[in-house]
Scaffold this active site. Sequence first.
Site, mmCIF file in Angstrom:
data_model
loop_
_atom_site.group_PDB
_atom_site.id
_atom_site.type_symbol
_atom_site.label_atom_id
_atom_site.label_comp_id
_atom_site.label_asym_id
_atom_site.label_seq_id
_atom_site.Cartn_x
_atom_site.Cartn_y
_atom_site.Cartn_z
ATOM 1 N N ARG A 181 -1.922 -8.251 13.853
ATOM 2 C CA ARG A 181 -1.162 -7.008 14.636
ATOM 3 C C ARG A 181 -0.251 -7.756 15.693
ATOM 4 O O ARG A 181 -0.880 -8.575 16.681
ATOM 5 C CB ARG A 181 -2.261 -6.241 15.443
ATOM 6 C CG ARG A 181 -2.923 -5.112 14.426
ATOM 7 C CD ARG A 181 -1.773 -4.405 13.734
ATOM 8 N NE ARG A 181 -2.644 -3.421 12.784
ATOM 9 C CZ ARG A 181 -2.745 -3.577 11.339
ATOM 10 N NH1 ARG A 181 -2.314 -4.765 10.650
ATOM 11 N NH2 ARG A 181 -3.273 -2.756 10.604
ATOM 12 N N LYS A 200 -10.566 -6.007 -4.976
ATOM 13 C CA LYS A 200 -12.015 -6.501 -4.477
ATOM 14 C C LYS A 200 -12.973 -5.945 -5.358
ATOM 15 O O LYS A 200 -14.016 -5.226 -5.248
ATOM 16 C CB LYS A 200 -12.026 -5.540 -3.139
ATOM 17 C CG LYS A 200 -11.178 -6.016 -2.138
ATOM 18 C CD LYS A 200 -11.478 -5.293 -0.862
ATOM 19 C CE LYS A 200 -10.381 -5.600 0.263
ATOM 20 N NZ LYS A 200 -9.111 -4.945 0.140
ATOM 21 N N PHE A 201 -12.951 -6.804 -6.563
ATOM 22 C CA PHE A 201 -14.030 -6.764 -7.570
ATOM 23 C C PHE A 201 -15.230 -6.525 -7.002
ATOM 24 O O PHE A 201 -15.859 -7.335 -6.421
ATOM 25 C CB PHE A 201 -13.809 -7.536 -8.736
ATOM 26 C CG PHE A 201 -12.767 -7.587 -9.461
ATOM 27 C CD1 PHE A 201 -12.197 -6.395 -9.907
ATOM 28 C CD2 PHE A 201 -11.586 -8.716 -9.547
ATOM 29 C CE1 PHE A 201 -10.986 -6.433 -10.581
ATOM 30 C CE2 PHE A 201 -10.700 -8.854 -10.051
ATOM 31 C CZ PHE A 201 -10.270 -7.840 -10.879
ATOM 32 N N ASP A 218 0.911 -1.185 0.114
ATOM 33 C CA ASP A 218 -0.190 -0.009 -0.004
ATOM 34 C C ASP A 218 0.780 0.998 0.171
ATOM 35 O O ASP A 218 1.171 1.800 1.144
ATOM 36 C CB ASP A 218 -0.917 -0.058 1.169
ATOM 37 C CG ASP A 218 -1.939 -1.088 1.288
ATOM 38 O OD1 ASP A 218 -2.352 -1.561 0.061
ATOM 39 O OD2 ASP A 218 -2.528 -1.671 2.010
HETATM 40 O O1 C5P Z 1 -1.655 -2.199 7.049
HETATM 41 P P1 C5P Z 1 -2.439 -3.548 7.322
HETATM 42 O O2 C5P Z 1 -1.884 -4.665 7.785
HETATM 43 O O3 C5P Z 1 -3.796 -3.061 8.099
HETATM 44 O O4 C5P Z 1 -2.944 -3.836 5.700
HETATM 45 C C1 C5P Z 1 -4.022 -4.763 5.494
HETATM 46 C C2 C5P Z 1 -4.110 -5.006 3.882
HETATM 47 O O5 C5P Z 1 -5.205 -5.990 3.982
HETATM 48 C C3 C5P Z 1 -4.619 -3.487 3.276
HETATM 49 O O6 C5P Z 1 -4.138 -3.732 2.006
HETATM 50 C C4 C5P Z 1 -6.262 -3.908 3.096
HETATM 51 O O7 C5P Z 1 -6.494 -3.458 1.818
HETATM 52 C C5 C5P Z 1 -6.001 -5.486 3.071
HETATM 53 N N1 C5P Z 1 -7.403 -5.871 3.420
HETATM 54 C C6 C5P Z 1 -8.090 -5.950 4.611
HETATM 55 N N2 C5P Z 1 -9.304 -6.417 4.912
HETATM 56 C C7 C5P Z 1 -9.978 -7.229 4.073
HETATM 57 C C8 C5P Z 1 -9.395 -7.393 2.977
HETATM 58 C C9 C5P Z 1 -8.121 -6.810 2.508
HETATM 59 O O8 C5P Z 1 -7.458 -5.195 5.649
HETATM 60 N N3 C5P Z 1 -11.090 -7.618 4.423
#
Ligand code: C5P
Length: 248
Positions: free
Chosen positions: A189, A71-72, A19
């Site tokens: 996390r 995420k279409f 990202d």
């Molecule tokens: O920075 P972080 O660890 O929160 O990144 C999580 C990634 O996972 C982001 O790119 C986000 O778009 C993606 N994601 C998400 N939840 C979902 C699907 C994808 O956080 N359900």
Amino acid sequence: MTTPAPGDDPASRLIFALDVPDGEAARRWVDLLRQEVGLFKVGLQLFAAEGPRLLERLARDLPGRIFLDLKFHDIPATVAGAAGLLCDGVRFTTVHCDQGPKGLRSTVAAIAGRAAVLGVTVLTSAGPEDLLAVGIAPEYAADPARLVVLRAQLAQAAGCQGVVCAAPEARVVKAACGPDFLVVCPGIRPAGPRQAGDDQRRIMSPSQAMRAGADYLVVGRPIRGAADPAAAARSIVADMARGLASGE
Ligand code: C5P
């Protein structure tokens, strides 16, 4: 298509979220982390900045290691048109489950086995009040895991190879859809203080997520925001290994 089985090496199951604002930044992160993580995820931000040419370059440079996460979500014909253009050389791609069985089936058909299709069940940033606010029935809004299982079953019936869900839901998805149905979890996390402004809600640590049955973990900010990102990635992989060892 046959479902790509996750490898034994925990690093191969770690997906780094690219990202970042542009291709140059993406290239620096790839150079820094290509030995530490299994896959790189191209999401809306990087795709909006660079478009399909960067995706093609990354897919050539990192064969089998690109996750295209757009995420279409649109009417079936539009999703099928876009998905059909984008998925060469891509290992995983995503489609929103809430567009229903017809949209899921037509996306799977348009991708035609070039990438494994994962259904996005419920965003890991959403909590019960967000789900209620968009009209989700109270019994599902109060219990996101129930909604995740319903959507995972829809995705499976439509031919998706797995889903994206929060780690606290991994176990119930595996129980409902079977061990080979892939579970990919963002909202990871590591233990310790959270970064300011973090929007993730339904979270778990890497070891908890692996114990819960996740096949792959998606991690962005905890690596990107670390003082030593490569060391942060290695520490996440070590924690994944602990979870795998105690969960099997
Ligand atoms: O920075 P972080 O660890 O929160 O990144 C999580 C990634 O996972 C982001 O790119 C986000 O778009 C993606 N994601 C998400 N939840 C979902 C699907 C994808 O956080 N359900």
